[in-house]
Scaffold this motif. Structure first.
Motif, PDB file in Angstrom:
ATOM      1  N   VAL A 290       0.866  -1.173   0.000  1.00  0.00           N
ATOM      2  CA  VAL A 290       0.000   0.000   0.000  1.00  0.00           C
ATOM      3  C   VAL A 290       0.899   1.217   0.000  1.00  0.00           C
ATOM      4  O   VAL A 290       1.858   1.283   0.763  1.00  0.00           O
ATOM      5  N   ARG A 291       0.569   2.159  -0.875  1.00  0.00           N
ATOM      6  CA  ARG A 291       1.430   3.332  -0.971  1.00  0.00           C
ATOM      7  C   ARG A 291       0.746   4.569  -0.408  1.00  0.00           C
ATOM      8  O   ARG A 291      -0.475   4.596  -0.239  1.00  0.00           O
ATOM      9  N   ALA A 292       1.561   5.574  -0.143  1.00  0.00           N
ATOM     10  CA  ALA A 292       1.032   6.807   0.444  1.00  0.00           C
ATOM     11  C   ALA A 292      -0.016   7.397  -0.488  1.00  0.00           C
ATOM     12  O   ALA A 292       0.172   7.438  -1.702  1.00  0.00           O
ATOM     13  N   GLY A 293      -1.130   7.839   0.063  1.00  0.00           N
ATOM     14  CA  GLY A 293      -2.183   8.464  -0.720  1.00  0.00           C
ATOM     15  C   GLY A 293      -3.059   7.492  -1.479  1.00  0.00           C
ATOM     16  O   GLY A 293      -3.966   7.885  -2.193  1.00  0.00           O
ATOM     17  N   GLU A 294      -2.796   6.214  -1.268  1.00  0.00           N
ATOM     18  CA  GLU A 294      -3.532   5.206  -2.023  1.00  0.00           C
ATOM     19  C   GLU A 294      -4.578   4.541  -1.138  1.00  0.00           C
ATOM     20  O   GLU A 294      -4.345   4.323   0.045  1.00  0.00           O
ATOM     21  N   ILE A 295      -5.723   4.225  -1.718  1.00  0.00           N
ATOM     22  CA  ILE A 295      -6.705   3.422  -0.997  1.00  0.00           C
ATOM     23  C   ILE A 295      -6.720   2.047  -1.629  1.00  0.00           C
ATOM     24  O   ILE A 295      -7.014   1.900  -2.814  1.00  0.00           O
ATOM     25  N   VAL A 296      -6.332   1.052  -0.834  1.00  0.00           N
ATOM     26  CA  VAL A 296      -6.368  -0.318  -1.324  1.00  0.00           C
ATOM     27  C   VAL A 296      -7.508  -1.027  -0.607  1.00  0.00           C
ATOM     28  O   VAL A 296      -7.593  -1.002   0.619  1.00  0.00           O
ATOM     29  N   ALA A 297      -8.404  -1.637  -1.375  1.00  0.00           N
ATOM     30  CA  ALA A 297      -9.531  -2.337  -0.757  1.00  0.00           C
ATOM     31  C   ALA A 297      -9.261  -3.825  -0.737  1.00  0.00           C
ATOM     32  O   ALA A 297      -8.737  -4.388  -1.698  1.00  0.00           O
ATOM     33  N   LEU A 298      -9.559  -4.428   0.388  1.00  0.00           N
ATOM     34  CA  LEU A 298      -9.546  -5.883   0.489  1.00  0.00           C
ATOM     35  C   LEU A 298     -10.999  -6.321   0.347  1.00  0.00           C
ATOM     36  O   LEU A 298     -11.795  -6.152   1.258  1.00  0.00           O
ATOM     37  N   ALA A 299     -11.333  -6.889  -0.798  1.00  0.00           N
ATOM     38  CA  ALA A 299     -12.714  -7.304  -1.020  1.00  0.00           C
ATOM     39  C   ALA A 299     -12.821  -8.812  -0.853  1.00  0.00           C
ATOM     40  O   ALA A 299     -11.817  -9.512  -0.745  1.00  0.00           O
ATOM     41  N   GLY A 300     -14.031  -9.281  -0.852  1.00  0.00           N
ATOM     42  CA  GLY A 300     -14.252 -10.718  -0.691  1.00  0.00           C
ATOM     43  C   GLY A 300     -15.442 -10.948   0.202  1.00  0.00           C
ATOM     44  O   GLY A 300     -16.043 -10.008   0.720  1.00  0.00           O
ATOM     45  N   LEU A 301     -15.785 -12.208   0.364  1.00  0.00           N
ATOM     46  CA  LEU A 301     -16.949 -12.529   1.178  1.00  0.00           C
ATOM     47  C   LEU A 301     -16.581 -12.545   2.648  1.00  0.00           C
ATOM     48  O   LEU A 301     -15.417 -12.675   3.005  1.00  0.00           O
ATOM     49  N   VAL A 302     -17.573 -12.406   3.480  1.00  0.00           N
ATOM     50  CA  VAL A 302     -17.366 -12.545   4.913  1.00  0.00           C
ATOM     51  C   VAL A 302     -16.755 -13.920   5.168  1.00  0.00           C
ATOM     52  O   VAL A 302     -17.217 -14.922   4.626  1.00  0.00           O
ATOM     53  N   GLY A 303     -15.681 -13.956   5.941  1.00  0.00           N
ATOM     54  CA  GLY A 303     -15.059 -15.239   6.241  1.00  0.00           C
ATOM     55  C   GLY A 303     -13.947 -15.619   5.284  1.00  0.00           C
ATOM     56  O   GLY A 303     -13.389 -16.705   5.371  1.00  0.00           O
TER      57      GLY A 303
ATOM     58  N   ARG B 274      -6.947   0.429  -5.878  1.00  0.00           N
ATOM     59  CA  ARG B 274      -6.671  -0.959  -6.265  1.00  0.00           C
ATOM     60  C   ARG B 274      -7.545  -1.864  -5.406  1.00  0.00           C
ATOM     61  O   ARG B 274      -7.826  -1.568  -4.247  1.00  0.00           O
ATOM     62  N   VAL B 275      -7.961  -2.987  -5.966  1.00  0.00           N
ATOM     63  CA  VAL B 275      -8.791  -3.925  -5.235  1.00  0.00           C
ATOM     64  C   VAL B 275      -8.085  -5.270  -5.161  1.00  0.00           C
ATOM     65  O   VAL B 275      -7.654  -5.806  -6.178  1.00  0.00           O
ATOM     66  N   LEU B 276      -7.902  -5.763  -3.925  1.00  0.00           N
ATOM     67  CA  LEU B 276      -7.387  -7.117  -3.739  1.00  0.00           C
ATOM     68  C   LEU B 276      -8.576  -7.980  -3.342  1.00  0.00           C
ATOM     69  O   LEU B 276      -9.273  -7.664  -2.385  1.00  0.00           O
ATOM     70  N   VAL B 277      -8.820  -9.039  -4.081  1.00  0.00           N
ATOM     71  CA  VAL B 277      -9.959  -9.888  -3.756  1.00  0.00           C
ATOM     72  C   VAL B 277      -9.455 -11.149  -3.071  1.00  0.00           C
ATOM     73  O   VAL B 277      -8.523 -11.798  -3.542  1.00  0.00           O
ATOM     74  N   MET B 278     -10.043 -11.472  -1.934  1.00  0.00           N
ATOM     75  CA  MET B 278      -9.643 -12.675  -1.205  1.00  0.00           C
ATOM     76  C   MET B 278     -10.748 -13.708  -1.251  1.00  0.00           C
ATOM     77  O   MET B 278     -11.935 -13.382  -1.234  1.00  0.00           O
ATOM     78  N   ARG B 279     -10.344 -14.938  -1.325  1.00  0.00           N
ATOM     79  CA  ARG B 279     -11.302 -16.025  -1.222  1.00  0.00           C
ATOM     80  C   ARG B 279     -10.637 -17.166  -0.460  1.00  0.00           C
ATOM     81  O   ARG B 279      -9.543 -17.597  -0.806  1.00  0.00           O
ATOM     82  N   GLU B 280     -11.286 -17.625   0.584  1.00  0.00           N
ATOM     83  CA  GLU B 280     -10.801 -18.735   1.385  1.00  0.00           C
ATOM     84  C   GLU B 280      -9.313 -18.617   1.717  1.00  0.00           C
ATOM     85  O   GLU B 280      -8.530 -19.534   1.512  1.00  0.00           O
ATOM     86  N   GLY B 281      -8.940 -17.438   2.230  1.00  0.00           N
ATOM     87  CA  GLY B 281      -7.605 -17.264   2.764  1.00  0.00           C
ATOM     88  C   GLY B 281      -6.517 -16.922   1.753  1.00  0.00           C
ATOM     89  O   GLY B 281      -5.353 -16.819   2.122  1.00  0.00           O
ATOM     90  N   ARG B 282      -6.894 -16.758   0.494  1.00  0.00           N
ATOM     91  CA  ARG B 282      -5.884 -16.389  -0.494  1.00  0.00           C
ATOM     92  C   ARG B 282      -6.329 -15.153  -1.264  1.00  0.00           C
ATOM     93  O   ARG B 282      -7.524 -14.903  -1.403  1.00  0.00           O
ATOM     94  N   ILE B 283      -5.339 -14.462  -1.810  1.00  0.00           N
ATOM     95  CA  ILE B 283      -5.678 -13.367  -2.715  1.00  0.00           C
ATOM     96  C   ILE B 283      -5.880 -13.971  -4.092  1.00  0.00           C
ATOM     97  O   ILE B 283      -4.974 -14.592  -4.649  1.00  0.00           O
ATOM     98  N   THR B 284      -7.092 -13.836  -4.636  1.00  0.00           N
ATOM     99  CA  THR B 284      -7.381 -14.480  -5.914  1.00  0.00           C
ATOM    100  C   THR B 284      -7.345 -13.503  -7.078  1.00  0.00           C
ATOM    101  O   THR B 284      -7.366 -13.921  -8.223  1.00  0.00           O
ATOM    102  N   ALA B 285      -7.318 -12.217  -6.771  1.00  0.00           N
ATOM    103  CA  ALA B 285      -7.228 -11.260  -7.865  1.00  0.00           C
ATOM    104  C   ALA B 285      -6.712  -9.929  -7.344  1.00  0.00           C
ATOM    105  O   ALA B 285      -6.971  -9.564  -6.204  1.00  0.00           O
ATOM    106  N   GLU B 286      -5.954  -9.242  -8.181  1.00  0.00           N
ATOM    107  CA  GLU B 286      -5.574  -7.858  -7.885  1.00  0.00           C
ATOM    108  C   GLU B 286      -6.029  -7.035  -9.073  1.00  0.00           C
ATOM    109  O   GLU B 286      -5.606  -7.270 -10.203  1.00  0.00           O
TER     110      GLU B 286
END
Lengths: 348, 514
Positions: free
Chosen positions: B291-304, B479-491
């Motif tokens: 994550v860089r200064a001035g940047e909003i990085v979202a961690l997306a994904g389902l609950v859990g 930027r969006v990081l998508v997590m699924r079942e404990g892994r990052i599945t997409a950036e």
């Protein structure tokens, strides 16, 4: 039962029971530690001082345990639901003094009527506790700490410096604590009946099982439609009635009743329940265990006397027992949890 | 409202009419509309899926079926009869059993007793017959084909077994409708198969099952029909055979991302946080991002999916087994939140009532909690300095409180969140981790919180935001990081992130296309 849902696969249900099951359930018995401790205590004391187990000695042990046993039975009803009643000593005192007053005012009143009046009086005091706890939704520990002082204060105001002695009461009343049937003093038989009745209620009736559910998870119990407030209120009421019974019996057993009768008894009662395997956070334990706990605690006093141990050590030993009971319980439940995890892992 | 139920009067072999039907049910909590149009019909002998994003209103609908919530309006019928449930008992009596993701059993009671609580079989003298109870429980498990000892206590049972016990309870209650709210979320593959076998055999016996899940492979594998919800509204019902995953996803997210959450353009600076190969057994695996200064990085994904767990590990609350966290060029010690704070990291937790605020303390005290060392003279906090600092920050964040001295618990959810933000901003952080920034906050205040976060990024603060709300993620994140079942599945970068791509990465199994 519902429409049969037969599954194609043959049953693979783990078969419980059998001889090993029986042994395992004996080992799982929460009362086991207190039974062992009691047996050891009596055995060691008897070996050192054989006079300990003369018929008179046994009778004294039982008499000493009687009143705490009844109070512990009532307290168990409450602790199982994650409540507590610290005012039992004060309730007992009020009823015991009331019993003395009644006999002094109306010496011809039938003894049975005095029991009814005493228990009704206790039930009324218990209902006050129950009402405050369930209506105000304040923890029972705080409410009953308050009523402990209020009831004691009433007793002081009522009794002043006055005391009633055994001589003021009918001989037949005092004889309840002297006469025996099959070696058991009559008041002890009363206590055993009470414990048995409460035990059957708690193990064998739906309202009784509700008490365990409430203590196990109060929120789940509410969500389940269990009438939590009603059950808790009635438990307080029953505990009060039993404290009333204990108060009347106290007046039969002991010579004098006055303003300070029963002071400090609540802690012995709670200790008896805890030592007897009743979980202080509710949900598990039995009234039989609590009664055995009461017997153990009162027997220690006699034991130490028989063993010529300084009486001052007595309280320290009771304290160690409580801690031991809690540690045993904790270790046992941790071990069970671990075993369950392992067996689960194998199943998967 | 478009109605595309292609099978209502179709020639399908399902048994009879709806076992349960809910039409146009609405439920509001104050200003928050939790359910605008709850519509679903469940037939006897079918497994019916209910799908939708987080916040689509599925849980509210389930709670209405369970008798926990009372709909403000709408028509609710069970077996053709109009019903109005006052409590859970009414729902049960009507033949509805609800199984939650994590069932609530009584831990101290035996398994058999958990099944029969309140209706234990009676034997001699009107007393509960434990033997009968254990035998009947054993029979239930036998029919379900699962080896659970009915005499053991419920404490320590796996979630899968707890669900089976709830199902056994439902069977013994002769439930006509079984509602399963994300039952597979916490189960392993074997356990899921066992659960599905049980569900199918129940269906074949005529039970109507409502199955809620985020996993499309499961939905398409198990269910006969699918109802889609979005934003608290019924969208459509399809026969599973007639639709594709892509069509369902489109209906779930098919909305214009409103220009509600504009992130103002900020200058992206140096890397502030670098996470490299972070793993924790059973929780998350091989997580790398920066994550860089001035940047909003979202961690997306389902609950859990493990997003909060990653954030907690980064902040030093939870341990991790492997990996490295660098913060502003130096390695951060694991399991040391104090070090993270000192280094300039802030953490706004998901559950602000429990973890973010001291609810009984005043607004001023809460804001200055992280500052207490700076404000102290010789170890004693300077009251005037405290008030000044609190005043300044609540003004800058426009906290609407009657007085600085009022307890935080008296504020609205949105203003509480602002107090939490103020608390961290007061210590001038370089990175702010925000977990579900607008959960439970009404729509009006939501955009204020978004503006605030956007502002912070504009000042050069790096933001790591965890959010389950797709519009929030898409509107706010660089930027969006998508997590699924404990892994990052997409950036995904801002251009590449759209509802379909995020939902796809969050739900589809093993990275492949469904």
């Amino acid at each position: 039962m519902s429409s049969a849902l037969d599954h194609k696969k043959p049953a693979t249900t783990a078969a419980p029971g059998g001889a090993r099951g029986a042994a395992a359930s004996l080992l799982r018995l929460r009362e086991l530690p207190v039974i062992i401790a009691l047996a050891l205590l009596v055995l060691v004391t008897y070996l050192v001082n054989p006079l300990f187990l003369t018929p008179q000695g046994v009778k004294d042990l039982l008499l000493n345990a009687t009143i705490v046993m009844i109070l512990a039975a009532g307290q168990t009803l409450l602790i199982i639901t994650r409540n507590i009643d610290l005012s039992v000593g004060s309730m007992l005192g009020l009823v015991a003094f009331g019993t003395g007053s009644i006999f002094s005012a109306m010496p011809d009143l039938p003894i049975f009527a005095v029991f009814v009046i005493g228990m009704a009086f206790g039930a009324l005091l218990g209902a006050v506790n129950g009402f405050l706890v369930t209506a105000a939704k304040v923890p029972a520990l705080v409410i009953t700490l308050g009523t402990l002082y209020v009831f004691r204060g009433l007793n002081n105001a009522w009794a002043g410096g006055k005391q009633y002695f055994a001589g003021d009461r009918p001989d037949a009343f005092g004889a309840l604590s002297v006469d025996t049937v099959l070696g058991f003093p009559i008041i002890t038989l009363v206590a055993i009946l009470v414990v048995a009745a409460v035990a059957v209620y708690m193990a064998g009736t739906r309202p009784g099982r509700d008490l365990y559910a409430i203590g196990s998870d109060p929120d789940a119990a509410t969500a389940f439609g269990i009438k939590v407030s009603k059950r808790v209120f009635l438990a307080f009421l029953a505990n009060g009635a039993l404290a009333g019974l204990a108060g009347v019996l106290y007046a039969s057993r002991f010579n004098s009743v006055g303003a300070t009768t029963g002071t400090g008894m609540e802690l012995t009662v709670v200790a008896a329940a805890v030592v007897g395997g009743v979980a202080i956070f509710g949900g598990s334990g039995t009234v039989t265990g609590a009664a055995l706990g009461a017997l153990l605690l009162t027997t220690i006093t006699s034991s130490l006397t028989a063993l010529r141990v300084d009486k001052f050590w007595q309280q320290a030993i009771v304290g160690v027992l409580i801690l031991t009971a809690i540690i045993i319980d904790r270790v046992a439940s941790l071990r069970t949890a671990k075993k369950l995890r392992i067996s689960e892992a194998r199943n998967v | 409202m478009q109605q595309t139920d292609s099978s209502r009067s179709g020639p399908s072999g399902e048994r009879s009419g709806p076992a349960l039907s809910l039409s146009h049910a609405a439920k509001t909590f104050g200003p928050v509309v939790a359910l605008a149009d709850g519509t679903v019909d469940i037939r006897a002998g079918e497994i019916h899926a209910l799908v939708g994003e987080n916040g689509a209103g599925k849980s509210t609908l389930v709670k209405i079926l369970a008798g926990l919530h009372h709909p403000d309006s709408g028509d609710f019928r069970v077996g053709g009869e109009s019903v109005q449930f006052r409590n859970v008992g009414d729902s049960k009596a009507a033949g509805i059993s609800v199984i939650y993701q994590e069932p609530t059993l009584f831990p101290d009671l035996s398994v058999a007793e958990n099944i029969f609580v309140g209706r234990q079989p009676k034997g001699r003298f009107g007393l509960i017959s434990k033997a009968t109870m254990v035998r009947e429980a054993g029979l239930l498990f036998e029919r379900l084909g699962v080896p659970i000892d009915p005499t053991r206590t419920a404490e320590g049972l796996s979630i899968a077994d707890q669900q089976i016990i709830e199902i056994a309870k439902a069977i013994s209650l002769d439930a006509k409708v079984l509602v399963m709210d994300e039952p597979t979320a916490a189960l392993s593959g074997v356990e899921v198969e066992r659960l599905f076998a049980v569900a199918r055999s129940l269906r074949d016996k005529g039970t109507g099952i409502l199955f809620i899940s985020h996993r499309f492979d499961e939905v398409f594998d198990l269910c006969d029909r699918i109802t889609v919800m979005r934003d608290g509204r019924y969208i459509a019902t399809h026969r599973t055979a007639d639709v594709t995953v892509a069509e369902i996803v489109r209906e779930m997210v098919g909305r214009d991302i409103e220009a509600l959450f504009p992130k103002t353009v900020a200058e992206i600076g140096d890397t502030v946080l670098k996470v490299d190969g972070l793993s924790r057994a059973g929780v998350f695996r091989d997580i790398s991002f920066d994550v860089r200064a001035g940047e909003i990085v979202a961690l997306a994904g389902l609950v859990g999916a493990g997003r909060t767990e990653v954030a907690r590990a980064v902040f030093g609350i939870d341990p991790y087994d492997a990996g490295k966290i660098s913060f502003r060029g130096s390695t951060l010690k694991p399991r040391d939140p104090q070090a993270a704070i000192t280094a300039g990291m802030g953490f706004v937790p998901e559950d602000r009532r429990k973890q973010g605020l001291v609810m009984n303390l005043s607004v001023a005290r809460n804001i200055t909690l992280t500052l207490r060392n700076k404000l102290a003279t010789a170890g004693l906090i300077n009251g005037a300095a405290e008030r000044r600092a609190a005043q300044e920050w609540s003004k800058r964040l426009q906290v609407k409180a009657g007085s600085q001295e009022h307890a935080v618990s008296t504020l609205s959810g949105g203003n509480q969140q602002k107090v939490v933000l103020a608390k961290w901003l007061a210590m001038d952080p370089h990175l702010l981790i925000i977990d579900e920034p607008t959960r439970g906050i009404d729509v009006g205040t939501k955009s204020e919180v978004h503006r605030l976060i956007s502002d912070l990024a504009g000042r050069g603060i790096a933001i790591l935001m965890i959010s389950s709300e797709l519009p929030e993620v898409l509107g706010m994140a660089d930027r969006v990081l998508v997590m699924r079942e404990g892994r990052i599945t997409a950036e995904l970068d801002r251009a590449g992130a759209n509802p379909e791509s995020v939902m796809h990465a969050a739900t589809s199994s093993s990275g492949g296309t469904p």
